[in-house]
Motif scaffolding. Structure first.
Motif, mmCIF file in Angstrom:
data_model
loop_
_atom_site.group_PDB
_atom_site.id
_atom_site.type_symbol
_atom_site.label_atom_id
_atom_site.label_comp_id
_atom_site.label_asym_id
_atom_site.label_seq_id
_atom_site.Cartn_x
_atom_site.Cartn_y
_atom_site.Cartn_z
ATOM 1 N N ASP A 153 28.387 13.696 50.528
ATOM 2 C CA ASP A 153 28.675 14.437 51.758
ATOM 3 C C ASP A 153 28.926 15.918 51.488
ATOM 4 O OD1 ASP A 153 28.393 12.346 53.540
ATOM 5 O OD2 ASP A 153 30.512 11.786 53.471
ATOM 6 N N CYS A 154 29.604 16.226 50.399
ATOM 7 C CA CYS A 154 29.971 17.619 50.144
ATOM 8 C C CYS A 154 30.221 17.830 48.659
ATOM 9 C CB CYS A 154 31.228 17.994 50.936
ATOM 10 S SG CYS A 154 31.766 19.709 50.739
ATOM 11 N N LYS A 155 29.679 18.913 48.121
ATOM 12 C CA LYS A 155 29.941 19.297 46.740
ATOM 13 C C LYS A 155 30.480 20.711 46.721
ATOM 14 C CE LYS A 155 30.313 18.890 42.398
ATOM 15 N NZ LYS A 155 31.323 17.954 41.862
ATOM 16 N N GLU A 156 31.586 20.922 45.995
ATOM 17 C CA GLU A 156 32.222 22.230 45.929
ATOM 18 C C GLU A 156 32.025 22.861 44.554
ATOM 19 O OE1 GLU A 156 35.964 21.653 48.999
ATOM 20 O OE2 GLU A 156 36.221 21.062 46.899
ATOM 21 N N ALA A 157 31.918 24.179 44.559
ATOM 22 C CA ALA A 157 31.835 24.952 43.318
ATOM 23 C C ALA A 157 32.908 26.031 43.368
ATOM 24 C CB ALA A 157 30.452 25.581 43.159
ATOM 25 N N GLU A 158 33.886 25.931 42.481
ATOM 26 C CA GLU A 158 34.957 26.922 42.415
ATOM 27 C C GLU A 158 34.560 28.047 41.475
ATOM 28 O OE1 GLU A 158 38.445 24.790 41.213
ATOM 29 O OE2 GLU A 158 38.971 24.253 43.278
ATOM 30 N N LEU A 159 34.837 29.277 41.899
ATOM 31 C CA LEU A 159 34.544 30.433 41.062
ATOM 32 C C LEU A 159 35.714 30.669 40.121
ATOM 33 C CD1 LEU A 159 32.550 30.653 43.439
ATOM 34 C CD2 LEU A 159 32.755 33.133 43.255
ATOM 35 N N GLU A 160 35.410 30.792 38.848
ATOM 36 C CA GLU A 160 36.443 30.995 37.839
ATOM 37 C C GLU A 160 37.199 32.289 38.121
ATOM 38 O OE1 GLU A 160 35.505 31.999 33.552
ATOM 39 O OE2 GLU A 160 35.993 29.866 33.378
ATOM 40 N N THR A 161 38.516 32.209 38.115
ATOM 41 C CA THR A 161 39.344 33.374 38.409
ATOM 42 C C THR A 161 39.229 34.411 37.299
ATOM 43 O OG1 THR A 161 40.919 31.984 39.601
ATOM 44 C CG2 THR A 161 41.676 34.160 38.932
ATOM 45 N N MET A 183 35.242 16.040 42.834
ATOM 46 C CA MET A 183 35.911 17.096 42.062
ATOM 47 C C MET A 183 34.991 18.308 41.965
ATOM 48 S SD MET A 183 37.481 16.870 38.217
ATOM 49 C CE MET A 183 38.293 18.281 37.484
ATOM 50 N N PRO A 184 35.504 19.509 42.255
ATOM 51 C CA PRO A 184 34.647 20.697 42.213
ATOM 52 C C PRO A 184 34.179 21.010 40.797
ATOM 53 C CG PRO A 184 36.685 21.119 43.429
ATOM 54 C CD PRO A 184 36.862 19.815 42.728
ATOM 55 N N VAL A 185 32.999 21.616 40.703
ATOM 56 C CA VAL A 185 32.569 22.190 39.436
ATOM 57 C C VAL A 185 33.098 23.619 39.380
ATOM 58 C CG1 VAL A 185 30.511 20.765 39.274
ATOM 59 C CG2 VAL A 185 30.377 22.978 40.419
ATOM 60 N N THR A 186 33.292 24.136 38.183
ATOM 61 C CA THR A 186 33.775 25.505 38.012
ATOM 62 C C THR A 186 32.655 26.355 37.440
ATOM 63 O OG1 THR A 186 36.037 24.726 37.627
ATOM 64 C CG2 THR A 186 35.514 26.969 36.922
ATOM 65 N N ILE A 187 32.433 27.521 38.049
ATOM 66 C CA ILE A 187 31.371 28.404 37.583
ATOM 67 C C ILE A 187 31.940 29.791 37.309
ATOM 68 C CG2 ILE A 187 29.479 27.173 38.689
ATOM 69 C CD1 ILE A 187 29.625 29.059 41.012
#
Length: 257
Positions: free
Chosen positions: A229-237, A1-5
C-alpha cells in the motif's frame, strides 16, 4: 519500515512553481476547472474542450478528468484491493526561517512515500482560489532512479504484455528505483486544484502552508498489506536539509518555527 537514503544532491534549496498540468504531467494529473469564466447555461453555443452539458443545461460535465488505476493484481501477496475514500485534515506545517526577504519560510523535506500499485487523488474541500493568500499546499515529487540492489526487495507492478497493451499509462510507471533527489520538484497549489499522483510516484506527505488546516478527501485503492500500500523513504539527516522555499504569502500567513 522506511528505507533510509542519503541526500547527496547539488541543490539544497528547491524553489516552487505554480501547480500546472504541463509541469506535473510526468507525475500524475492536476484536476481543476479548465474554464472558470464559463457559466453553465443551456444557451452556450461553443462548449469548452472535453465538456458536455448536463443537468438540464445548468451544469457542464468535464469527462474523465483523472484516471484511477489499480495494479494490485500483480502484487506479490495477490490480496485483492478495494477502492477506499479517506479524509485527511492537514494542519499547516511550521516553516524554518529564511534570510531571503522574498521567502516566507523553508520546509525541510525529510521523507517521501509512494503507493506502488495505485493512484492516489487528493481533493481539497472548502478552500477557494481567492484564499491562496491565506492557505495553500505544496506538491513535492521526485522521479525514480534506475533500479539497483538497494531496492531489489521493494514490490512494484509486474505487468503482463496484455496489461501493457490495454493500459496506455502502464508503460509510464516509474519503476522500482528510489527517489532521484537531484530532480525533486515542488509545486504550489491553491484550493481550486486537486491532484492525482500516478501509481508509484514518489511524493511528500501532504504539506499545507498558511494559517488554517485544509481538509482533503483522498481516493485510492488499498489491500491492507503495508509495503504494497505504501513505501516510505526517509532522507538521512545532515547539517543541511533539502528545503522547499515557500513564497511569502501576501497576508504573511505562513507559520514559522
Amino acid at each position: 519500515m522506511p528505507v533510509t537514503i542519503k541526500a547527496n544532491i547539488k541543490e539544497k534549496i528547491i524553489h516552487t512553481k505554480p501547480l500546472n498540468q504541463d509541469d506535473f504531467a510526468t507525475f500524475g494529473t492536476v484536476i481543476q476547472n479548465p474554464a472558470p469564466a464559463v457559466i453553465p447555461s443551456s444557451t452556450i453555443k461553443t462548449l469548452p474542450p472535453n465538456a458536455v452539458q448536463a443537468n438540464q443545461g445548468t451544469a457542464l460535465k468535464y469527462l474523465d478528468v483523472t484516471h484511477m488505476k489499480d495494479y494490485y493484481g500483480s502484487a506479490p501477496s495477490q490480496r485483492v484491493a478495494n477502492a477506499v475514500m479517506n479524509m485527511f485534515v492537514c494542519a499547516p506545517r511550521s516553516l524554518l526561517p529564511s534570510h531571503d526577504s522574498n521567502i516566507g519560510g523553508l520546509f525541510p523535506v525529510t521523507i517521501l512515500e509512494r503507493h506502488p500499485f495505485t493512484t492516489q487523488t487528493f481533493i481539497p474541500l472548502g478552500i477557494s482560489p481567492s484564499e491562496q493568500e491565506d492557505v495553500c499546499y505544496l506538491v513535492v515529487v521526485a522521479p525514480s532512479l534506475t533500479p539497483s540492489s538497494v531496492d531489489e526487495t521493494l514490490p512494484v507492478p509486474v505487468l503482463s504484455p496484455q496489461t501493457s497493451t490495454n493500459d496506455d499509462n502502464a508503460e509510464n510507471l516509474p519503476g522500482r528505483g528510489l527517489p532521484d533527489l537531484n530532480r525533486i520538484q515542488a509545486l504550489l497549489a491553491n484550493g481550486s486544484q486537486a491532484v492525482t499522483y500516478g501509481a508509484g510516484t514518489w511524493h511528500a506527505p501532504m504539506v499545507v502552508v498558511g494559517k488554517k488546516p485544509i481538509d482533503f478527501v483522498v481516493v485510492q485503492f488499498a489491500n491492507g498489506k503495508g509495503i504494497e500500500d505504501c513505501k516510505e523513504a526517509e532522507l538521512e539527516t545532515t547539517d543541511k536539509d533539502i528545503c522547499v522555499a515557500v513564497p511569502k504569502l501576501s497576508r504573511n500567513a505562513t507559520w514559522k518555527l
